[in-house]
Design a protein around this motif. Structure first.
Motif, PDB file in Angstrom:
ATOM      1  N   VAL A 237      10.454   9.513  -5.076  1.00 49.41           N
ATOM      2  CA  VAL A 237      11.612   9.411  -4.742  1.00 49.41           C
ATOM      3  C   VAL A 237      11.327   8.818  -3.146  1.00 49.41           C
ATOM      4  N   LEU A 238      11.086  10.196  -2.768  1.00 47.42           N
ATOM      5  CA  LEU A 238      10.617   9.795  -0.807  1.00 47.42           C
ATOM      6  C   LEU A 238      10.381   8.880  -0.868  1.00 47.42           C
ATOM      7  N   ALA A 239       8.031   8.235  -1.714  1.00 49.51           N
ATOM      8  CA  ALA A 239       7.924   7.266  -1.330  1.00 49.51           C
ATOM      9  C   ALA A 239       8.265   5.783  -1.329  1.00 49.51           C
ATOM     10  N   THR A 240       8.804   5.695  -3.006  1.00 50.28           N
ATOM     11  CA  THR A 240      10.012   4.677  -3.198  1.00 50.28           C
ATOM     12  C   THR A 240      10.536   4.184  -2.215  1.00 50.28           C
ATOM     13  N   ALA A 241      11.873   5.475  -2.283  1.00 50.74           N
ATOM     14  CA  ALA A 241      12.549   4.634  -0.287  1.00 50.74           C
ATOM     15  C   ALA A 241      12.219   5.180   0.699  1.00 50.74           C
ATOM     16  N   ILE A 242      11.172   5.463   1.527  1.00 50.03           N
ATOM     17  CA  ILE A 242      10.636   5.236   3.070  1.00 50.03           C
ATOM     18  C   ILE A 242       9.702   3.922   2.763  1.00 50.03           C
ATOM     19  N   ASN A 243       9.269   3.129   1.511  1.00 47.93           N
ATOM     20  CA  ASN A 243       9.144   2.175   1.630  1.00 47.93           C
ATOM     21  C   ASN A 243       9.723   1.158   1.342  1.00 47.93           C
ATOM     22  N   TYR A 244      10.783   1.559   0.344  1.00 56.56           N
ATOM     23  CA  TYR A 244      11.600   0.314   0.690  1.00 56.56           C
ATOM     24  C   TYR A 244      12.154  -0.468   1.586  1.00 56.56           C
ATOM     25  N   PHE A 245      12.927   0.711   1.973  1.00 51.50           N
ATOM     26  CA  PHE A 245      13.680   0.357   3.636  1.00 51.50           C
ATOM     27  C   PHE A 245      12.886   0.178   4.517  1.00 51.50           C
ATOM     28  N   ALA A 246      11.597   0.855   4.840  1.00 50.19           N
ATOM     29  CA  ALA A 246      10.984   0.723   6.273  1.00 50.19           C
ATOM     30  C   ALA A 246      10.883  -1.095   5.650  1.00 50.19           C
ATOM     31  N   GLY A 247      10.392  -1.685   4.984  1.00 50.84           N
ATOM     32  CA  GLY A 247      10.206  -2.699   4.674  1.00 50.84           C
ATOM     33  C   GLY A 247      11.095  -3.775   4.742  1.00 50.84           C
ATOM     34  N   LEU A 248      12.259  -3.403   3.835  1.00 52.39           N
ATOM     35  CA  LEU A 248      13.559  -4.174   4.780  1.00 52.39           C
ATOM     36  C   LEU A 248      14.190  -4.077   5.605  1.00 52.39           C
ATOM     37  N   THR A 376      16.452  -5.206  -7.715  1.00 47.72           N
ATOM     38  CA  THR A 376      15.818  -3.233  -8.828  1.00 47.72           C
ATOM     39  C   THR A 376      14.651  -3.571  -9.361  1.00 47.72           C
ATOM     40  N   PRO A 377      14.661  -4.991 -10.851  1.00 48.16           N
ATOM     41  CA  PRO A 377      12.946  -4.909 -11.100  1.00 48.16           C
ATOM     42  C   PRO A 377      12.207  -4.444 -10.471  1.00 48.16           C
ATOM     43  N   VAL A 378      11.996  -4.822  -9.428  1.00 52.85           N
ATOM     44  CA  VAL A 378      10.745  -4.300  -8.580  1.00 52.85           C
ATOM     45  C   VAL A 378      10.582  -2.504  -7.520  1.00 52.85           C
ATOM     46  N   LEU A 379      11.996  -2.821  -7.147  1.00 57.21           N
ATOM     47  CA  LEU A 379      12.697  -1.532  -7.191  1.00 57.21           C
ATOM     48  C   LEU A 379      11.904   0.047  -7.866  1.00 57.21           C
ATOM     49  N   ILE A 380      12.211  -0.624  -8.844  1.00 53.96           N
ATOM     50  CA  ILE A 380      11.511   0.067 -10.772  1.00 53.96           C
ATOM     51  C   ILE A 380      10.395   0.489 -10.643  1.00 53.96           C
ATOM     52  N   SER A 381       9.705  -0.687 -10.478  1.00 51.88           N
ATOM     53  CA  SER A 381       8.421  -0.375 -10.969  1.00 51.88           C
ATOM     54  C   SER A 381       7.174   0.142  -9.497  1.00 51.88           C
ATOM     55  N   GLN A 382       8.138  -0.152  -8.295  1.00 51.95           N
ATOM     56  CA  GLN A 382       7.170   0.327  -6.864  1.00 51.95           C
ATOM     57  C   GLN A 382       7.247   2.167  -7.857  1.00 51.95           C
ATOM     58  N   PHE A 383       9.316   1.994  -7.869  1.00 53.25           N
ATOM     59  CA  PHE A 383       9.260   4.406  -8.515  1.00 53.25           C
ATOM     60  C   PHE A 383       7.773   4.404  -9.463  1.00 53.25           C
ATOM     61  N   ILE A 384       7.746   3.295 -10.309  1.00 51.68           N
ATOM     62  CA  ILE A 384       6.683   3.522 -11.511  1.00 51.68           C
ATOM     63  C   ILE A 384       5.360   4.197 -10.662  1.00 51.68           C
ATOM     64  N   GLY A 385       5.086   2.988  -9.656  1.00 51.94           N
ATOM     65  CA  GLY A 385       3.605   2.845  -9.601  1.00 51.94           C
ATOM     66  C   GLY A 385       3.540   3.713  -8.205  1.00 51.94           C
ATOM     67  N   ASN A 386       4.535   4.342  -8.080  1.00 51.45           N
ATOM     68  CA  ASN A 386       4.114   5.613  -7.020  1.00 51.45           C
ATOM     69  C   ASN A 386       4.287   6.967  -7.568  1.00 51.45           C
ATOM     70  N   PHE A 387       4.926   6.908  -8.740  1.00 48.16           N
ATOM     71  CA  PHE A 387       5.184   8.125  -9.979  1.00 48.16           C
ATOM     72  C   PHE A 387       3.954   8.504 -10.213  1.00 48.16           C
ATOM     73  N   ASN A 388       3.144   7.244 -10.672  1.00 45.75           N
ATOM     74  CA  ASN A 388       1.363   7.543 -11.202  1.00 45.75           C
ATOM     75  C   ASN A 388       0.459   7.057 -10.442  1.00 45.75           C
ATOM     76  N   ASN A 389       0.737   7.524  -8.478  1.00 43.62           N
ATOM     77  CA  ASN A 389      -0.037   6.908  -8.011  1.00 43.62           C
ATOM     78  C   ASN A 389      -1.572   7.317  -7.507  1.00 43.62           C
ATOM     79  N   PHE A 390      -2.295   7.191  -7.995  1.00 41.50           N
ATOM     80  CA  PHE A 390      -3.555   7.947  -8.625  1.00 41.50           C
ATOM     81  C   PHE A 390      -4.338   8.155  -7.345  1.00 41.50           C
ATOM     82  N   GLY A 391      -4.911   7.255  -6.554  1.00 34.67           N
ATOM     83  CA  GLY A 391      -5.507   7.088  -5.520  1.00 34.67           C
ATOM     84  C   GLY A 391      -5.250   7.826  -4.144  1.00 34.67           C
ATOM     85  N   ILE A 392      -4.037   7.910  -3.382  1.00 32.01           N
ATOM     86  CA  ILE A 392      -3.545   8.381  -2.952  1.00 32.01           C
ATOM     87  C   ILE A 392      -4.199  10.150  -2.068  1.00 32.01           C
ATOM     88  N   PHE A 393      -3.614  10.755  -3.192  1.00 27.37           N
ATOM     89  CA  PHE A 393      -4.366  12.473  -2.622  1.00 27.37           C
ATOM     90  C   PHE A 393      -5.694  13.064  -3.857  1.00 27.37           C
TER      91      PHE A 393
END
Length: 463
Positions: A237-248, A376-393
């Protein structure tokens, strides 16, 4: 907008499709009953031996083709198919022993070959049904004093009117073998005890839902699962919100007429986006390490080195992960929002200013609803991508195991824990169960968010 409209119509048609399933099944059964009750002896012949009815009707090419397919299937089933199918249910009967030179059954191979055998049986069933339908069509043509289509015309139709079937036949088979089979294999592994000490040559057994019980009930897995799941949801939730609103926000800023050199300012985020992600992650890992430049300047200033990504750096490491993820992901959102903002009707803002609406009111009432509708469809895909973001940590803190966690750290996501469990520690069945849980969670969240979003509910508003 047409794509979003199509997606919306697809979701809206789901209830109707579900309700129509009984009617479709009834129609299928009625068609089968018609063939069985009204089919003549030639149809019965093809029911017993594929292609025999066609041969009686002197349709030699089709008849021999169906006959060859049945013969090939029987040979396959006798030589290996029956054994593979039996092995699917038993997962092997004889355990190997390298010390005594006994070569036993490999349960994993038994499972894979069993799945392949089931796919082949399903394919044969489809061909068998088409064989019966074909000979019944020929019977109907003769009964109505019509000439049935020749084999040449049918082949011509496959290259003309039904070319989509011909073109998709080979890709569908490839998808079944190279995509569906591995996915089904992974799903079925979640219902076995494969992993830990139970790996070939030891025999694997079916255990039903026991692995899911281990994850959700008291034990060594459950506490870690719920801790990681809570952090995983917060992170997504945080990663998607930060990325979305910072980009916007960047897109809105660079869309201002007063900003000079827009091309140059846009180039900096794009450069960060263009660099491969793992290189960026390794660079940030070095920057925040004990021997990195940040700690160097801290020590030069008289302070002590800080373990930004150390074993005890729980929230520090989490905030760094959010920042690094934003550095990598914000530019793509900025580019997307820039294109969408250029399509907004400027008359809306002019009318809002006349009515006395300030900049914040215009953003809330005009800009944000429009952008949300389109993305919204892109936002959902970003949420799924962040939920399954293997590489960061994995690249920032990979290999750390924290106290109170089983084979995980306090920054690991479910996908990282899955990797630690299955790849590094051989808990394959638990890892497969976790992957199914991830799929269910992300699917439910994605569908719920989309159905409640403006893209689904307010399409006509933005036309």
């Amino acid at each position: 907008m047409k794509t979003i409209s199509d997606i919306k119509k697809g979701f809206k048609s789901i209830p109707a499709k579900i309700k129509s399933i009984p009617a479709k099944l009834s129609a299928k059964l009625a068609g089968a009953k018609e063939i069985l009750t009204q089919g003549n002896g030639k149809v019965t012949a093809s029911l017993i031996v594929m292609g025999l009815g066609q041969l009686i009707y002197k349709q030699w090419v089709k008849g021999f083709m169906f006959l060859f397919i049945q013969a090939a299937f029987i040979v396959y089933f006798v030589l290996t198919g029956a054994t593979d199918l039996f092995g699917f249910f038993t997962l092997g009967m004889r355990e190997g022993n390298a010390w005594y030179g006994i070569e036993g059954d490999n349960s994993v191979v038994c499972l894979i070959m069993g799945i392949l055998a089931i796919l082949i049986i399903l394919l044969y069933a489809v061909i068998y049904i088409s064989n019966v339908k074909d000979v019944y069509r020929t019977q109907c043509a003769y009964d109505t004093l019509k000439q049935p289509e020749s084999f040449k015309k049918e082949v011509g139709a496959l290259l003309d009117k039904s070319f989509h079937k011909t073109a998709l036949a080979l890709p569908v088979i490839g998808v079944c073998v190279f995509s569906i089979l591995p996915i089904v294999f992974m799903i079925l592994i979640a219902f076995t005890n494969y992993g830990g000490d139970i790996v070939p040559p030891a025999l694997v057994d079916w255990v039903g839902f026991a692995n899911f019980g281990k994850i959700l009930s008291l034990g060594q897995f459950a506490p870690t699962f719920f801790k990681i799941f809570g952090w995983n949801m917060l992170w997504a939730v945080l990663a998607t919100a930060i990325n979305y609103f910072a980009g916007l926000g960047l897109a809105l800023l660079l869309n201002k007429k007063c900003v000079k050199g827009k091309a140059i300012w846009r180039a900096f985020p794009i450069l960060a986006y263009a660099i491969p992600g793992f290189i960026t992650l390794l660079g940030f890992k070095f920057m925040f390490s004990y021997g990195g430049p940040i700690n160097y300047y801290i020590q030069q200033g008289g302070g002590e080195a800080v373990g930004f990504l150390g074993l005890d750096a729980k929230w520090t490491a989490r905030f760094i992960g959010l920042g690094v993820n934003a550095w990598i992901s914000v530019p793509s959102t900025m580019l997307l929002a820039t294109g969408i903002l250029s399509n907004i009707n400027t008359d809306l803002y002019e009318a809002a200013r006349v009515d006395g609406a300030g900049a914040w009111k215009q953003f809330i009432k005009i800009t944000l609803p429009y952008v949300l509708f389109a993305t919204t469809p892109v936002l959902i895909s970003q949420f799924i991508g962040n939920f399954n973001n293997f590489g960061i940590f994995y690249f920032l803190r990979g290999g750390l195991y924290a106290d109170g966690y089983f084979l995980a750290s306090d920054t690991d996501l479910l996908i990282n824990w899955l990797y630690n469990m299955s790849i590094d520690n051989n808990y394959y069945s638990i890892g497969a169960a976790i992957s199914l849980v991830i799929f269910v969670i992300t699917s439910i969240i994605s569908l719920t968010v989309y159905v409640l979003s403006p893209s689904y509910k307010q399409e006509e508003t933005f036309r």
